[in-house]
Design an enzyme around this catalytic site. Sequence first.
Site, short mmCIF file in Angstrom:
data_model
loop_
_atom_site.label_atom_id
_atom_site.label_comp_id
_atom_site.label_asym_id
_atom_site.label_seq_id
_atom_site.Cartn_x
_atom_site.Cartn_y
_atom_site.Cartn_z
N ASP A 131 0.82 -1.22 0.00
CA ASP A 131 0.00 0.00 0.00
C ASP A 131 0.85 1.26 0.00
OD1 ASP A 131 -2.20 -1.78 0.32
OD2 ASP A 131 -1.90 -1.76 2.48
N GLU A 173 -11.57 0.33 -3.48
CA GLU A 173 -10.94 0.84 -2.26
C GLU A 173 -9.71 1.64 -2.65
OE1 GLU A 173 -10.29 -2.81 -0.19
OE2 GLU A 173 -8.66 -3.45 -1.51
#
Length: 471
Positions: free
Chosen positions: A13, A177
């Site tokens: 991420d 997301e």
Amino acid sequence: MSFDPIIAGFHPDPTVCRVGDDYYLATSSFEYVPGVPLFHSRDLTSWRRIGHILTRPEQLDPDELTPSRGIFAPTLRYHDGRFWMVTTNTSRMMSGQLIVHATNPAGPWSDPVYVPGALGIDPDLAWDEAGDCYLTYASYGMRAPAGITQVRISPATGAELSEHYPVWQGTGLAHPEGPHLYLIDGTWYLMLAEGGTERGHAVTIARGPGPAGPFTACPANPILSHRSTGHPVQNTGHADLVQAADGGWWAVHLGVRPRGTTPHFHVLGRETFLARVDWADGWPALTTVSRPGGPADHSFGVTDGVFDSRWVAPGADPAAIAAPHPEGGALLRSADLLCVRVTDRSWTATATFAGPGRLVLRLDHRHWYALHVSDGVATAIARIGDLEQVVGTAPAGPLRISAVAPAGDDSASASGPDDIVLSAAGTELARLDGRYLSTEVAGGFTGRMLGIGTLGTSETRLVSFTYRGEG
């Protein structure tokens, strides 16, 4: 052709920002403390770890953390002379999104404020030209609309300055997301991760006239995905854009390097890769590139009891685990493990203890291989799910764990990603299939870690530790 990450090992991420000629990058950390590792670069390819963002119990309480929970995807931004980081501590989800700030990225970072109405994951911060701040996140639909949701906030206090409202929900793939919102040449872009963080992972994007849209999807979506291809980097997604000092554009994104026979296994976790950004008709397209110069040298050692910032602990404070020993090496004084990320596909780690101790290769608390030394005997132990078994013993001596190419055989399911060899005093105690320490077997969001620790609550002395990456 091999593709090497710019930050190897469990660093998922990624989020990036530029200040002048300096680039700063942060990643998720889940249950490991301190949280949110932070890196600096001048060229986007060679990165130096400068510490962590969440370093104090007031920011991240180790006692609350459990495997593959804790700190999910952060966003790092620089605005009006200050660095801002927003993230989700899923171990205290009901507090909302967590925001800290600093004038110096090396810290100290502020105590956190929370946006209590924003219950979900993957928050992003963006400012418009008037200075208004927008929080965009993947809402769980508990106090706000489900899906990709936005609210105007005060980042200094966490106060919500508008209602929460839905924005673009993606292209229809599963699990939209990881939103990131950008103002580029007068147009607002909203970039998402879709398809889940497994093989179907993808990056999609839309654009509109304002931070709330309305957004129009890029006709070439997904703008990055390696799904259903033979590319050596898979699970590509969760990207973040950055404009270089020369005006060009780049992106960082996560990916994995699976190996072995079907379904293929990744063991290092989700790593950080670099992508070139090409613009056409006002839309970006991302192409993963390999780290120039090939893989970095990750070899290092610990001989004087000083542990640098690469060392972390699952659900514990590293400072409470180890300290310099007056006779050299380190005093280990806690039953908790002190861990470092595995960053190579082939490697060797050695540890020498003056007394009882353990060297552990772990994916999580239920999937690990270990060497214990006590009372003149070294013991090899394997834990796979609910099964824990002694797999070898030998006279005590330096402990060594290596990852090597799998021996394999002629059966279609024989070859895992690697073999893990456990040795003591030069004697091989066990050679174990590496697939059982893979995400495909164990699940979760982390990668392999090497840990050192005591056997129980008694203190012990670590004489030396070395890690040698071999590519």
